[in-house]
Design a protein around this motif. Structure first.
Motif, PDB file in Angstrom:
ATOM      1  N   GLU A 159      18.476   4.099   3.727  1.00  0.00           N
ATOM      2  CA  GLU A 159      17.362   3.813   2.831  1.00  0.00           C
ATOM      3  C   GLU A 159      16.309   2.963   3.536  1.00  0.00           C
ATOM      4  O   GLU A 159      16.597   2.244   4.494  1.00  0.00           O
ATOM      5  N   LEU A 160      15.063   3.067   3.072  1.00  0.00           N
ATOM      6  CA  LEU A 160      13.955   2.255   3.568  1.00  0.00           C
ATOM      7  C   LEU A 160      13.743   2.399   5.069  1.00  0.00           C
ATOM      8  O   LEU A 160      13.420   1.437   5.767  1.00  0.00           O
ATOM      9  N   SER A 161      13.913   3.610   5.593  1.00  0.00           N
ATOM     10  CA  SER A 161      13.787   3.821   7.036  1.00  0.00           C
ATOM     11  C   SER A 161      12.361   3.603   7.542  1.00  0.00           C
ATOM     12  O   SER A 161      12.155   3.378   8.739  1.00  0.00           O
ATOM     13  N   VAL A 162      11.369   3.631   6.652  1.00  0.00           N
ATOM     14  CA  VAL A 162       9.985   3.426   7.081  1.00  0.00           C
ATOM     15  C   VAL A 162       9.707   1.948   7.364  1.00  0.00           C
ATOM     16  O   VAL A 162       8.786   1.626   8.126  1.00  0.00           O
ATOM     17  N   VAL A 198       0.816  -1.214   0.000  1.00  0.00           N
ATOM     18  CA  VAL A 198       0.000   0.000   0.000  1.00  0.00           C
ATOM     19  C   VAL A 198       0.851   1.267   0.000  1.00  0.00           C
ATOM     20  O   VAL A 198       0.551   2.232  -0.713  1.00  0.00           O
ATOM     21  N   PHE A 199       1.940   1.267   0.764  1.00  0.00           N
ATOM     22  CA  PHE A 199       2.641   2.531   1.019  1.00  0.00           C
ATOM     23  C   PHE A 199       4.013   2.675   0.363  1.00  0.00           C
ATOM     24  O   PHE A 199       4.521   3.795   0.266  1.00  0.00           O
ATOM     25  N   LEU A 200       4.630   1.588  -0.076  1.00  0.00           N
ATOM     26  CA  LEU A 200       5.979   1.696  -0.605  1.00  0.00           C
ATOM     27  C   LEU A 200       6.037   1.306  -2.076  1.00  0.00           C
ATOM     28  O   LEU A 200       5.292   0.427  -2.515  1.00  0.00           O
ATOM     29  N   PRO A 201       6.913   1.947  -2.849  1.00  0.00           N
ATOM     30  CA  PRO A 201       7.086   1.566  -4.260  1.00  0.00           C
ATOM     31  C   PRO A 201       7.691   0.163  -4.343  1.00  0.00           C
ATOM     32  O   PRO A 201       8.666  -0.137  -3.653  1.00  0.00           O
ATOM     33  N   MET A 202       7.130  -0.680  -5.186  1.00  0.00           N
ATOM     34  CA  MET A 202       7.552  -2.078  -5.246  1.00  0.00           C
ATOM     35  C   MET A 202       8.796  -2.228  -6.121  1.00  0.00           C
ATOM     36  O   MET A 202       8.761  -2.727  -7.238  1.00  0.00           O
ATOM     37  N   GLU A 203       9.925  -1.788  -5.580  1.00  0.00           N
ATOM     38  CA  GLU A 203      11.195  -1.956  -6.268  1.00  0.00           C
ATOM     39  C   GLU A 203      11.688  -3.391  -6.105  1.00  0.00           C
ATOM     40  O   GLU A 203      11.153  -4.170  -5.302  1.00  0.00           O
ATOM     41  N   ARG A 204      12.694  -3.738  -6.881  1.00  0.00           N
ATOM     42  CA  ARG A 204      13.186  -5.125  -6.922  1.00  0.00           C
ATOM     43  C   ARG A 204      13.589  -5.641  -5.547  1.00  0.00           C
ATOM     44  O   ARG A 204      13.248  -6.770  -5.180  1.00  0.00           O
ATOM     45  N   ARG A 205      14.296  -4.820  -4.770  1.00  0.00           N
ATOM     46  CA  ARG A 205      14.763  -5.270  -3.460  1.00  0.00           C
ATOM     47  C   ARG A 205      13.611  -5.663  -2.553  1.00  0.00           C
ATOM     48  O   ARG A 205      13.662  -6.676  -1.854  1.00  0.00           O
ATOM     49  N   LEU A 206      12.557  -4.837  -2.548  1.00  0.00           N
ATOM     50  CA  LEU A 206      11.411  -5.118  -1.689  1.00  0.00           C
ATOM     51  C   LEU A 206      10.660  -6.364  -2.147  1.00  0.00           C
ATOM     52  O   LEU A 206      10.190  -7.162  -1.316  1.00  0.00           O
ATOM     53  N   PHE A 256      14.632  -3.150  16.010  1.00  0.00           N
ATOM     54  CA  PHE A 256      14.118  -2.330  14.912  1.00  0.00           C
ATOM     55  C   PHE A 256      14.107  -0.844  15.283  1.00  0.00           C
ATOM     56  O   PHE A 256      14.317   0.012  14.421  1.00  0.00           O
ATOM     57  N   ALA A 257      13.884  -0.539  16.555  1.00  0.00           N
ATOM     58  CA  ALA A 257      13.902   0.863  16.985  1.00  0.00           C
ATOM     59  C   ALA A 257      15.305   1.452  16.850  1.00  0.00           C
ATOM     60  O   ALA A 257      15.474   2.598  16.415  1.00  0.00           O
ATOM     61  N   ALA A 258      16.330   0.665  17.215  1.00  0.00           N
ATOM     62  CA  ALA A 258      17.719   1.136  17.070  1.00  0.00           C
ATOM     63  C   ALA A 258      18.070   1.344  15.597  1.00  0.00           C
ATOM     64  O   ALA A 258      18.699   2.349  15.233  1.00  0.00           O
ATOM     65  N   ILE A 259      17.656   0.403  14.748  1.00  0.00           N
ATOM     66  CA  ILE A 259      17.895   0.552  13.311  1.00  0.00           C
ATOM     67  C   ILE A 259      17.184   1.792  12.786  1.00  0.00           C
ATOM     68  O   ILE A 259      17.746   2.566  11.991  1.00  0.00           O
ATOM     69  N   LEU A 260      15.954   1.999  13.226  1.00  0.00           N
ATOM     70  CA  LEU A 260      15.156   3.153  12.786  1.00  0.00           C
ATOM     71  C   LEU A 260      15.841   4.468  13.153  1.00  0.00           C
ATOM     72  O   LEU A 260      15.943   5.383  12.321  1.00  0.00           O
ATOM     73  N   VAL A 261      16.314   4.561  14.403  1.00  0.00           N
ATOM     74  CA  VAL A 261      16.963   5.795  14.866  1.00  0.00           C
ATOM     75  C   VAL A 261      18.183   6.116  14.008  1.00  0.00           C
ATOM     76  O   VAL A 261      18.359   7.255  13.545  1.00  0.00           O
ATOM     77  N   LEU A 262      19.024   5.128  13.774  1.00  0.00           N
ATOM     78  CA  LEU A 262      20.244   5.363  12.994  1.00  0.00           C
ATOM     79  C   LEU A 262      19.929   5.655  11.534  1.00  0.00           C
ATOM     80  O   LEU A 262      20.599   6.476  10.901  1.00  0.00           O
ATOM     81  N   MET A 263      18.913   5.008  10.990  1.00  0.00           N
ATOM     82  CA  MET A 263      18.530   5.282   9.610  1.00  0.00           C
ATOM     83  C   MET A 263      17.991   6.700   9.447  1.00  0.00           C
ATOM     84  O   MET A 263      18.268   7.373   8.453  1.00  0.00           O
ATOM     85  N   ILE A 264      17.220   7.158  10.423  1.00  0.00           N
ATOM     86  CA  ILE A 264      16.664   8.510  10.349  1.00  0.00           C
ATOM     87  C   ILE A 264      17.768   9.555  10.488  1.00  0.00           C
ATOM     88  O   ILE A 264      17.841  10.520   9.723  1.00  0.00           O
ATOM     89  N   ILE A 265      18.667   9.353  11.464  1.00  0.00           N
ATOM     90  CA  ILE A 265      19.716  10.339  11.721  1.00  0.00           C
ATOM     91  C   ILE A 265      20.754  10.367  10.607  1.00  0.00           C
ATOM     92  O   ILE A 265      21.181  11.440  10.155  1.00  0.00           O
ATOM     93  N   ASN A 266      21.151   9.187  10.137  1.00  0.00           N
ATOM     94  CA  ASN A 266      22.237   9.102   9.157  1.00  0.00           C
ATOM     95  C   ASN A 266      21.760   8.936   7.720  1.00  0.00           C
ATOM     96  O   ASN A 266      22.569   8.741   6.811  1.00  0.00           O
ATOM     97  N   GLY A 267      20.438   8.987   7.519  1.00  0.00           N
ATOM     98  CA  GLY A 267      19.918   8.974   6.149  1.00  0.00           C
ATOM     99  C   GLY A 267      19.955   7.644   5.456  1.00  0.00           C
ATOM    100  O   GLY A 267      20.285   7.565   4.271  1.00  0.00           O
ATOM    101  N   LEU A 306      17.724  -5.736   6.823  1.00  0.00           N
ATOM    102  CA  LEU A 306      17.844  -4.300   7.078  1.00  0.00           C
ATOM    103  C   LEU A 306      19.277  -3.931   7.466  1.00  0.00           C
ATOM    104  O   LEU A 306      19.780  -2.865   7.081  1.00  0.00           O
ATOM    105  N   LEU A 307      19.931  -4.801   8.226  1.00  0.00           N
ATOM    106  CA  LEU A 307      21.323  -4.533   8.611  1.00  0.00           C
ATOM    107  C   LEU A 307      22.234  -4.526   7.392  1.00  0.00           C
ATOM    108  O   LEU A 307      23.154  -3.710   7.296  1.00  0.00           O
ATOM    109  N   MET A 308      21.991  -5.420   6.448  1.00  0.00           N
ATOM    110  CA  MET A 308      22.793  -5.421   5.213  1.00  0.00           C
ATOM    111  C   MET A 308      22.548  -4.158   4.409  1.00  0.00           C
ATOM    112  O   MET A 308      23.482  -3.544   3.895  1.00  0.00           O
ATOM    113  N   ILE A 309      21.279  -3.758   4.287  1.00  0.00           N
ATOM    114  CA  ILE A 309      20.949  -2.536   3.546  1.00  0.00           C
ATOM    115  C   ILE A 309      21.606  -1.322   4.194  1.00  0.00           C
ATOM    116  O   ILE A 309      22.105  -0.422   3.518  1.00  0.00           O
ATOM    117  N   ALA A 310      21.632  -1.310   5.533  1.00  0.00           N
ATOM    118  CA  ALA A 310      22.122  -0.132   6.265  1.00  0.00           C
ATOM    119  C   ALA A 310      23.643  -0.079   6.359  1.00  0.00           C
ATOM    120  O   ALA A 310      24.212   1.006   6.546  1.00  0.00           O
TER     121      ALA A 310
END
Length: 361
Positions: A180-183, A62-70, A167-178, A227-231
């Protein structure tokens, strides 16, 4: 506003999925019954993981573009959930589970075009590039993450709590450091909350208990490592360093590693089920399941916070790795001697407390 909509939709999708899947699970026998290792009462539906996966799937569509990775992530997640459901229902052998997990790991690397090839400057001599050795290393890492979260799922709420903290720790670092796929970690957190309400019997959900099952714990582990690999292995910009990932999943990882080391020392299979996990130690010392959950969650938050703060203030990676190794050795030593403490407390302290209570009855 969009973020609030995503959170609400994911939460509602998970909540509704539980009500829709629960009667089906009870009808087909997808339930967990008590045994010598499982002390719960009655047959509990093993639908938490399935409901979380369906909610994540719908929310992404519903909310994310269905790119190959997803797309590849969802395919791999579906395979792992199916494996978990079959294992919950029929108890598959270790070789079958490891084989499927390895295939999923290879598919995920191919589809995401990402694997663990750079370990960072963990020894102080510059970044360590694994090259093609990163492919088997990633397969091992995926299997380790999947089984770490599978092994930690031993008392009510523990796997869910460890997942939310990670997931909260991953979210915080993804938001602060930019990153991908932080949502995505936010979506997964929102889908886990309804499961916890049912699993712990809180917020009006008493006597409606469900379990996550192998399907849920393995899906969580797969999502975490992806998510850890992506980040950490992005070709453009990394949200955090690979060594920070160790701190983010420290409790499930250390518990699994310590258990495997102890079993190998005893000349037992590393995959043999037992009651030697961290939560078992807490409960044998005298903690209730809720107090054990709170205590382990507290340590997981502390370790995740160390990883996040170390990343944000720029602590050298080799120092973070050295500290993690020290913590793991200390953890293993404490767990190894915890049984002696537990026996002492049961024999002298708790026995005297019971005697005093009986004296005044």
């Amino acid at each position: 506003m969009w973020i609030c909509m995503v959170i609400f939709f994911a939460f509602l999708a998970s909540y509704c999925s539980i009500f829709m899947i629960k009667p089906v699970a009870e009808k087909v026998g997808l339930v967990d019954t008590p045994c010598n290792r499982k002390r719960h009462v009655g047959a509990i539906p093993l639908i938490g993981g399935v409901s979380i996966f369906f909610a994540v799937l719908i929310s992404i569509i519903v909310f994310l573009p269905m790119e190959r990775r997803l797309v590849v992530y969802l395919i791999c997640a579906a395979a792992i959930v199916l494996l978990g459901v079959i294992d919950d229902y029929r108890q598959l052998g270790v070789k079958v589970r490891l084989c499927v997990q390895s295939i999923v790991a290879l598919l995920m690397m191919w589809g995401s075009e990402t694997y663990i090839h750079n370990l960072g400057n963990v020894f102080g001599f510059g970044g360590i590039e694994l090259g093609y050795w990163g492919i088997p290393f990633t397969v091992v890492a995926v299997i380790a993450a999947i089984n770490a979260f599978n092994m930690i799922d031993g008392i009510d709420g523990l796997a869910g709590a460890m997942s939310i903290i990670t997931f909260a720790a991953i979210l915080v670092l993804m938001i602060i450091n930019g990153g991908e796929l932080s949502v995505l970690p936010l979506i997964i957190i929102a889908t886990i909350v309804p499961y916890l309400a049912f699993n712990l019997g809180v917020l009006g959900h008493k006597n409606r208990k469900i379990f996550m099952g192998d399907a849920g714990s393995m899906f969580i582990g797969l999502s975490v490592i992806w998510l850890l690999m992506i980040a950490t292995q992005s070709s453009t910009s990394n949200a955090f360093s690979p060594v920070t990932a160790l701190w983010i999943i420290s409790i499930p990882l250390m518990d699994m590693m310590a258990i495997i080391i102890r079993r190998i020392k005893k000349r037992q299979s590393p995959f043999m089920a037992d009651r030697d996990h961290l939560h078992h130690v807490f409960m044998r010392i005298g903690f209730s399941s809720r107090k054990a959950l709170a205590s382990i969650s507290f340590f997981a938050i502390i370790f995740a916070a160390i990883g996040v703060l170390g990343e944000l203030i720029g602590v050298p990676e080799y120092l973070m790795l050295a500290l993690f190794i020290i913590v793991f050795i200390s953890y293993s030593a404490c767990i190894q001697h915890a049984w002696k403490v537990a026996r002492f407390l049961r024999k002298y302290i708790f026995k005297k407390q019971v005697a005093r209570i009986r004296k005044y009855e």
